[in-house]
Every structure is written in structure tokens, then in C-alpha cells.
Write a protein that holds these residues in place. Structure first.
Motif, PDB file in Angstrom:
ATOM      1  N   THR A  99       0.823  -1.200   0.000  1.00  7.64           N
ATOM      2  CA  THR A  99       0.000   0.000   0.000  1.00  7.64           C
ATOM      3  C   THR A  99       0.863   1.258   0.000  1.00  7.64           C
ATOM      4  N   TRP A 100       0.191   2.390  -0.178  1.00  7.67           N
ATOM      5  CA  TRP A 100       0.887   3.688  -0.130  1.00  7.67           C
ATOM      6  C   TRP A 100       1.558   3.904   1.219  1.00  7.67           C
ATOM      7  N   GLY A 101       1.024   3.268   2.251  1.00 12.32           N
ATOM      8  CA  GLY A 101       1.616   3.366   3.577  1.00 12.32           C
ATOM      9  C   GLY A 101       2.669   2.301   3.856  1.00 12.32           C
ATOM     10  N   ASP A 102       3.135   1.617   2.780  1.00  9.48           N
ATOM     11  CA  ASP A 102       4.160   0.576   2.879  1.00  9.48           C
ATOM     12  C   ASP A 102       3.731  -0.628   3.714  1.00  9.48           C
ATOM     13  N   ARG A 103       2.442  -0.907   3.724  1.00 11.30           N
ATOM     14  CA  ARG A 103       1.986  -2.123   4.382  1.00 11.30           C
ATOM     15  C   ARG A 103       1.891  -3.212   3.332  1.00 11.30           C
ATOM     16  N   GLY A 104       2.404  -4.378   3.648  1.00 11.59           N
ATOM     17  CA  GLY A 104       2.436  -5.472   2.692  1.00 11.59           C
ATOM     18  C   GLY A 104       1.405  -6.543   2.978  1.00 11.59           C
ATOM     19  N   TYR A 105       0.879  -7.117   1.918  1.00  6.52           N
ATOM     20  CA  TYR A 105      -0.076  -8.213   2.010  1.00  6.52           C
ATOM     21  C   TYR A 105       0.395  -9.355   1.123  1.00  6.52           C
ATOM     22  N   TRP A 106       0.057 -10.582   1.540  1.00  2.00           N
ATOM     23  CA  TRP A 106       0.474 -11.769   0.799  1.00  2.00           C
ATOM     24  C   TRP A 106      -0.711 -12.672   0.501  1.00  2.00           C
ATOM     25  N   GLY A 107      -0.622 -13.339  -0.632  1.00  2.51           N
ATOM     26  CA  GLY A 107      -1.570 -14.399  -0.922  1.00  2.51           C
ATOM     27  C   GLY A 107      -1.112 -15.686  -0.262  1.00  2.51           C
ATOM     28  N   GLN A 108      -1.883 -16.744  -0.499  1.00  2.00           N
ATOM     29  CA  GLN A 108      -1.602 -18.011   0.169  1.00  2.00           C
ATOM     30  C   GLN A 108      -0.517 -18.819  -0.539  1.00  2.00           C
ATOM     31  N   GLY A 109      -0.200 -18.446  -1.752  1.00  2.00           N
ATOM     32  CA  GLY A 109       0.829 -19.139  -2.509  1.00  2.00           C
ATOM     33  C   GLY A 109       0.268 -20.200  -3.430  1.00  2.00           C
ATOM     34  N   THR A 110       0.949 -20.392  -4.548  1.00  2.00           N
ATOM     35  CA  THR A 110       0.561 -21.431  -5.494  1.00  2.00           C
ATOM     36  C   THR A 110       1.835 -22.145  -5.957  1.00  2.00           C
ATOM     37  N   GLN A 111       1.771 -23.466  -6.006  1.00  2.00           N
ATOM     38  CA  GLN A 111       2.949 -24.272  -6.334  1.00  2.00           C
ATOM     39  C   GLN A 111       3.165 -24.316  -7.843  1.00  2.00           C
ATOM     40  N   VAL A 112       4.403 -24.072  -8.235  1.00  2.00           N
ATOM     41  CA  VAL A 112       4.830 -24.245  -9.624  1.00  2.00           C
ATOM     42  C   VAL A 112       5.957 -25.268  -9.623  1.00  2.00           C
ATOM     43  N   THR A 113       5.775 -26.328 -10.395  1.00  2.00           N
ATOM     44  CA  THR A 113       6.786 -27.367 -10.494  1.00  2.00           C
ATOM     45  C   THR A 113       7.155 -27.565 -11.959  1.00  2.00           C
ATOM     46  N   VAL A 114       8.447 -27.430 -12.259  1.00  2.00           N
ATOM     47  CA  VAL A 114       8.936 -27.590 -13.624  1.00  2.00           C
ATOM     48  C   VAL A 114       9.808 -28.833 -13.664  1.00  2.00           C
ATOM     49  N   SER A 115       9.397 -29.805 -14.440  1.00  2.00           N
ATOM     50  CA  SER A 115      10.146 -31.055 -14.540  1.00  2.00           C
ATOM     51  C   SER A 115      11.142 -30.995 -15.686  1.00  2.00           C
ATOM     52  N   SER A 116      12.251 -31.660 -15.509  1.00  2.00           N
ATOM     53  CA  SER A 116      13.295 -31.633 -16.542  1.00  2.00           C
ATOM     54  C   SER A 116      13.108 -32.757 -17.547  1.00  2.00           C
TER      55      SER A 116
END
Length: 116
Positions: A99-116
Motif C-alpha cells: 500500500t501507499w503506507g508501505d503495508r504489505g499483504y500476501w496471498g496463500q501461494g501457489t505451487q509451480v513445479t517444472v520437470s526436466s
């Protein structure tokens, strides 16, 4: 308060593409910048890409030329288009809002997996 919900993660082969989405709700007007971070197993969370209200973007060197951050203001959603994915891109991707007041928010996260 700002709420963030990510979607779009999954399993993909190296060289493939994924698009992550992050929908924001709540005090949308207070948000100055949006971004994506990722955290690989055993590593610290790192910035992947960010975008400000005036559409200024910033990318980690490791993803420049492969990832693109964008947003749809009408949907209060930020996207991360990931192309030419590499196994080292594997991790949990988190959406972030500051935010403009430098407050941070986070989502819950999502997994990304890249296989070789």
C-alpha cells in the motif's frame, strides 16, 4: 485490509508455459504496487517481478525475457506469464501487494513445479 488470491500454478515440463493470476479485493484503492515472489525449498523468498500503479515494472535477472507481469485494473487482477520455464523456476509463488503506507499483504501461494 487487502485480500489476495492466487491461481494458475501446476506441473509443467521444462520449456513450457504457465500463467499465474492474483485477484485482489478489499481496500484496492490503497495499493501502490503489486508483485510476485517465489520460494524454492531451502531458499529464501525472492522477488520475481513487480508492477506499480504507473505500470513501471521490475524483474529478477533470472526471469528477464521469459516472464511478463501485467494487470487488468477492471478485474483488480495481476498476471505473471511464465514462458520457457526451467526446473530452477520451481517453487511456491506468492502474490504481494504494497500500500501507499508501505503495508504489505500476501496471498496463500501457489505451487509451480517444472520437470526436466
Amino acid at each position: 485490509q487487502v485480500q489476495l488470491v492466487e491461481s494458475g500454478g501446476g506441473l509443467v515440463q521444462a520449456g513450457g508455459s504457465l500463467r499465474l493470476s492474483c485477484a485482489a479485493s478489499g481496500s484496492i484503492f490503497s495499493i501502490n504496487a503489486r508483485g510476485w515472489y517465489r520460494q524454492a525449498p531451502g531458499k529464501q523468498r525472492e522477488l520475481v517481478a513487480s508492477i506499480t500503479r504507473d505500470d513501471s515494472t521490475n524483474y529478477a535477472d533470472s526471469v528477464k525475457g521469459r516472464f511478463t507481469i501485467s494487470r487488468d485494473n477492471a478485474k483488480n487482477t495481476v498476471y505473471l506469464q511464465m514462458n520457457s520455464l526451467k526446473p530452477e523456476d520451481t517453487g511456491v509463488y506468492y502474490c504481494n501487494a504494497v500500500t501507499w503506507g508501505d503495508r504489505g499483504y500476501w496471498g496463500q501461494g501457489t505451487q509451480v513445479t517444472v520437470s526436466s
